[in-house]
Write a protein that holds these residues in place. Structure first.
Motif, mmCIF file in Angstrom:
data_model
loop_
_atom_site.group_PDB
_atom_site.id
_atom_site.type_symbol
_atom_site.label_atom_id
_atom_site.label_comp_id
_atom_site.label_asym_id
_atom_site.label_seq_id
_atom_site.Cartn_x
_atom_site.Cartn_y
_atom_site.Cartn_z
ATOM 1 N N ILE C 111 -5.084 -3.203 -3.985
ATOM 2 C CA ILE C 111 -4.801 -3.012 -5.414
ATOM 3 C C ILE C 111 -5.133 -1.586 -5.817
ATOM 4 O O ILE C 111 -4.405 -0.921 -6.542
ATOM 5 N N LYS C 112 -6.286 -1.095 -5.282
ATOM 6 C CA LYS C 112 -6.712 0.260 -5.621
ATOM 7 C C LYS C 112 -5.775 1.293 -5.029
ATOM 8 O O LYS C 112 -5.630 2.390 -5.559
ATOM 9 N N ALA C 113 -5.133 0.935 -3.884
ATOM 10 C CA ALA C 113 -4.291 1.924 -3.210
ATOM 11 C C ALA C 113 -2.903 2.052 -3.838
ATOM 12 O O ALA C 113 -2.270 3.098 -3.724
ATOM 13 N N CYS C 114 -2.420 0.991 -4.509
ATOM 14 C CA CYS C 114 -1.027 1.009 -4.965
ATOM 15 C C CYS C 114 -0.830 1.997 -6.107
ATOM 16 O O CYS C 114 -1.466 1.868 -7.143
ATOM 17 N N PRO C 115 0.066 2.975 -5.973
ATOM 18 C CA PRO C 115 0.217 4.005 -7.004
ATOM 19 C C PRO C 115 0.909 3.513 -8.276
ATOM 20 O O PRO C 115 0.832 4.174 -9.294
ATOM 21 N N VAL C 116 1.585 2.376 -8.226
ATOM 22 C CA VAL C 116 2.267 1.893 -9.422
ATOM 23 C C VAL C 116 1.708 0.544 -9.884
ATOM 24 O O VAL C 116 2.344 -0.148 -10.671
ATOM 25 N N ASN C 117 0.514 0.163 -9.417
ATOM 26 C CA ASN C 117 -0.109 -1.093 -9.835
ATOM 27 C C ASN C 117 0.829 -2.271 -9.651
ATOM 28 O O ASN C 117 0.978 -3.114 -10.529
ATOM 29 N N ALA C 118 1.460 -2.346 -8.480
ATOM 30 C CA ALA C 118 2.399 -3.438 -8.244
ATOM 31 C C ALA C 118 1.721 -4.652 -7.623
ATOM 32 O O ALA C 118 2.391 -5.645 -7.343
ATOM 33 N N ILE C 130 4.026 -7.742 -6.797
ATOM 34 C CA ILE C 130 5.120 -7.994 -7.743
ATOM 35 C C ILE C 130 6.359 -7.293 -7.191
ATOM 36 O O ILE C 130 6.441 -6.066 -7.166
#
Lengths: 193, 492, 160
Positions: C111-118, C130
């Protein structure tokens, strides 16, 4: 008025700097890949040419000849042109960074553009006063910009045309330039000598 | 061209093609007998999915609703005959298949009693429930067009009977037999949409129909203008028709309503009329079957869902190996579906003489004929050059490609037989995909920036808290003082 | 002396007008695919756009953008359209990440790594991707301690 028109037509069409005098071929070939870059280059060169023409005529008339410094002509003109090009570059970078980027190295190369130096040196042989020299510079630049824009449009078309492999790229462009030159020779019938 | 006061100048561009309709019209409207199986795809032409409202193996009556869409962007479909409904696949069926019986049992229809006194919204509901879509080929839900007209009331209603495809005559036949319905239907649509002016447009070579229309319009107390449009393809296309009748251009980002016009095909008008005054859903239509391989080209009244192979057989096809073209000769397309059936928007079937083998296209010679005939004022030779070179960026910047109506006039006149329309359809798809990716990228960028902002806020908040702890009077301070005291004590 | 004064004037002008306008960087950034995947060697799309504007990076370093992005950049900057430099990676077809839920341990590292909060989830709760928001950047795969994230191709069409 009639004289002014004569000077413009002569400088722009009949004695076109690129296609008849074969000066300024470096930016002609280098910047003509894209239409908007070509137009930008044309305008930048117009700016430089008009100011260079004016300042060199004035310098020549009031500084070099009276003091007998004719031998310094080339150096003085080059320095003037370089300063003007630097000014153009600063203004362009401020107003349109995109155009500045797409012109790239060709913008500073206006300094060594033989059309600019050629114009100022040739105008020393003419008997133009300061107003006529501005018009002469403007006419020459108009011709340069016109040919550059036309050539850029043609090159964009050539990109997608079915050109044989050995001719793709620069060769077909040079052939096109040669044909344009032949076409422009027709303008010599404009002014009856 | 005739110089009657009702005629107008021909549309710019387009080609003159001699119509081949007389023989078809002389035969009148034949009726095809009910076939054993009728097919109803659940995904409509625009890609909207529908869900069945009847169970597998259940009995349905003619006119009963069998599928509906989850959003209201698509119309419901109804059984064209009584019989047993089967799903094509038990889970997630792609089609509904009705095995017809001969009983012709129909559901009860509920008409509107006084349409001109009923509110437009009520009437639009009836139109939606009857499943009326554009029957001229586009298949756009009629109720959506009428709803949009409520938001942006038009001044002019155009009834499109132009039917410019040279081999299609279904609308002309329908019009000849049902003039009253057309005029009454037009009055109802005027009431719903608020249009005050009504124009009926028809091709000028249809002299018989024109006479009858003019007579009827003169008798009617409401105001109807009958206008004969010069017989030029593609003057029946909505954009071109609106341009020639009202002088206003519609580009690809606009609809006719943006210029104050609402335009309906004649068959759609009759469907709307029947939906409101009889309560009848769309379960049948007239289709023209024609082409060099057909023995008896005719107009056929057929139930929706009938396999097209049966229609073609009925008219006598002497070239069994030819793939039929669904749609007219100019804009029709072949289909790869084996059981392809008549949809609400199928107006014509055309059987070519030989299997269409595209001639090897020769290089473009820049003759400009294609630009001359383009009804949307495009430069097909220029667009083709860019499409072939895959210069999608330049095509996108050019902005004229979406205005192509894919009429095929450029294909017809090209001396080098270049498949221009096909290239444009593919180019449009490419550009759409690129636009979608760009859209997605911008969306991802927004999310990324929002996340950056959130992390920054979090970091500043954390820093604030740490700073707070270091203030005088805080725990750190007390601990330091005790430490110092202890040190001092140990020192001394 | 005349020239010295000219030089002085030019230098002054250069100082005055030399504000680094972000306009060019914006125009370049708008053409990039915004996956923030860092395959180009820069920590995100905007730093790469900045590098291109400064002339430090070439235009063919973006694998998710593919040839289409290179062509668009070439047209914008008046440069030549060169093929993708495969040193920075290959252009893959559209893909999304999918978490194998039976193996997820709820550590929130992805979750922390995803740049678009997907990725939806919380500590000790199930994590899930998502699909509509996932750009296929693959930044979540490395941090996962149990290797439960995989990339699967998406049905949507590509523009290559």
């Amino acid at each position: 008025m009639k004289d002014a028109l004569l000077i413009i037509v002569s400088a722009a069409l009949v004695n076109n700097f690129v296609l008849m005098k074969f000066l300024g071929l470096c930016p002609f070939m280098g910047v003509s890949k894209q239409q908007n870059a070509a137009l930008g280059m044309g305008l930048a060169t117009t700016f430089v040419l008009v100011l260079a023409s004016l300042s060199s005529t004035l310098l020549n008339q009031y500084l070099l000849i009276p003091f007998g410094l004719g031998y310094l002509r080339t150096i003085v003109f080059i320095v003037v042109i370089a300063a003007l090009v630097q000014l153009t570059e600063i203004l362009l970078r401020h107003s349109s960074p995109l155009l500045h980027k797409s012109l790239g190295i060709y913008l500073p190369l206006i300094t060594t553009n033989c059309a600019v130096l050629g114009l100022v040196l040739l105008s020393t042989h003419t008997r133009y006063n300061w107003l006529e020299s501005i018009i002469y510079g403007f006419g020459a630049a108009l011709g340069f910009a016109l040919v550059l824009t036309l050539f850029a449009n043609l090159r964009e078309r050539l990109e997608t045309a079915d050109v044989p492999q050995p001719f793709k790229g620069v060769p077909i462009a040079l052939i096109t330039a040669g044909l344009m030159s032949v076409a422009f020779m027709g303008f010599s019938g404009l002014i009856p000598h | 061209m005739n110089s009657s006061p009702f005629s107008i100048k021909p549309v710019k561009g387009g080609v003159y093609i001699t119509p081949q309709k007389q023989q078809i019209l002389q035969r009148g409207i034949q009726t095809l007998q009910l076939q054993k199986r009728l097919f109803f795809p659940l995904t409509d032409q625009r890609g909207q999915r529908r869900k069945p409202t009847v169970d597998h193996n259940s009995l349905v009556l003619k006119g009963q609703q069998i599928a509906i869409s989850s959003n209201r962007q698509s119309v419901p479909i109804h059984a064209a005959s009584s019989g047993i409904v089967k799903y094509s696949e038990i889970d997630n069926p792609q089609q509904l298949i009705i095995e017809t019986d001969d009983k012709h049992l129909t559901v009860d229809y509920f008409p509107v009693n006084n349409p001109l006194q009923t509110s437009p919204r009520q009437l639009i509901k009836y139109v939606e429930q009857a499943g009326v879509t554009g029957m001229g080929g586009a298949g756009f839900p009629a109720h959506l067009k009428l709803q949009a007209a409520l938001q942006q009331p038009p001044t002019t209603l155009i009834l499109n009977a132009v039917e410019c495809d040279p081999y299609t005559a279904c609308d002309s036949a329908l019009l000849l037999d049902n003039l009253d319905w057309v005029f009454d239907g037009a009055s109802i649509i005027k009431h719903i949409s608020g249009a005050t002016r009504c124009i009926i447009a028809i091709e000028d070579h249809q002299t018989e129909i024109l006479k009858q229309l003019q007579r009827k319009a003169a008798q009617s107390d409401k105001c109807f203008e009958v206008i004969a449009v010069p017989t030029k393809y593609p003057s029946g296309s909505e954009q071109q028709l609106v341009e020639s009748l009202t002088g206003q251009t519609i580009n690809s980002t606009q609809t006719a309503l943006n210029v104050g016009v609402i335009c309906f095909n004649i068959a759609t008008v009759i469907a709307i009329y029947r939906a409101i005054t009889v309560g009848e859903p769309v379960v049948q239509r007239i289709v023209t079957v024609s082409g060099p391989s057909i023995l008896q080209p005719s107009n056929i009244l057929v139930a929706i869902g009938t396999p097209i192979s049966k229609l073609i057989e009925a008219c006598g096809n002497f070239n069994k190996n030819i793939t039929p073209i669904i749609g007219g000769v100019m804009m029709g397309q072949t289909t790869s579906i084996s059981n392809a059936a008549i949809l609400k928007e199928t107006y014509s079937l055309w059987m070519p003489e030989l299997e269409i083998d595209p001639a090897q296209p020769q290089p473009c010679i820049r003759c400009g004929d294609c630009a001359f005939v383009c009804p949307s004022h495009l430069q097909p030779q220029s667009l083709y050059r860019l499409a072939e070179a895959q210069q999608w960026n330049q095509l996108q910047q050019d902005e004229t490609l979406p205005n192509c109506i894919e009429c095929g006039a450029c294909d017809l006149v090209c001396p080098s037989h270049i498949p221009l329309t096909q290239a444009f359809v593919q180019a449009k798809q490419h550009i759409n995909t690129i636009k979608q990716s760009q859209h997605k990228a911008q969306h991802a960028r927004q999310r990324y920036l929002a996340r950056q902002e959130r992390l920054e806020k979090l970091a500043t908040l954390k820093q604030k808290n740490i700073n707070k702890r270091k203030k005088p009077g805080g725990v750190h301070d007390i601990i330091n003082r005790i430490k110092n005291k202890v040190d001092n004590n140990t020192d001394s | 002396m005349l020239f010295a004064s000219c030089g002085g004037l030019l230098g002054y002008l250069a100082q005055r007008l030399n504000k680094q306008s972000g306009q060019l960087v914006d125009q370049i950034d708008r053409l990039l695919p915004q996956t923030q995947c860092a395959q180009c060697g820069y920590p995100g799309c905007r730093p790469y756009a900045q590098a291109i504007a400064n002339g430090q990076a070439d235009i063919n370093q973006c694998p998710p953008g593919g040839q289409q992005t290179i062509a668009a950049l070439a047209q914008l900057l008046g440069a030549d359209s060169t093929p993708l430099n495969t040193q920075f990676g290959e252009t893959k077809p559209d893909q999304v990440a999918i978490i194998t839920e039976s193996q997820c341990i709820g550590c929130t590292l992805c979750i922390k790594a995803c740049p678009v909060n997907a990725i939806l989830g919380a500590s000790q709760q199930m994590h899930t991707v998502i699909e509509q928001e996932c750009t296929g950047c693959e930044l979540c795969i490395a941090p996962c301690p149990v290797d439960c994230i995989n990339m699967v191709p998406v049905a949507s069409s590509q523009y290559e």
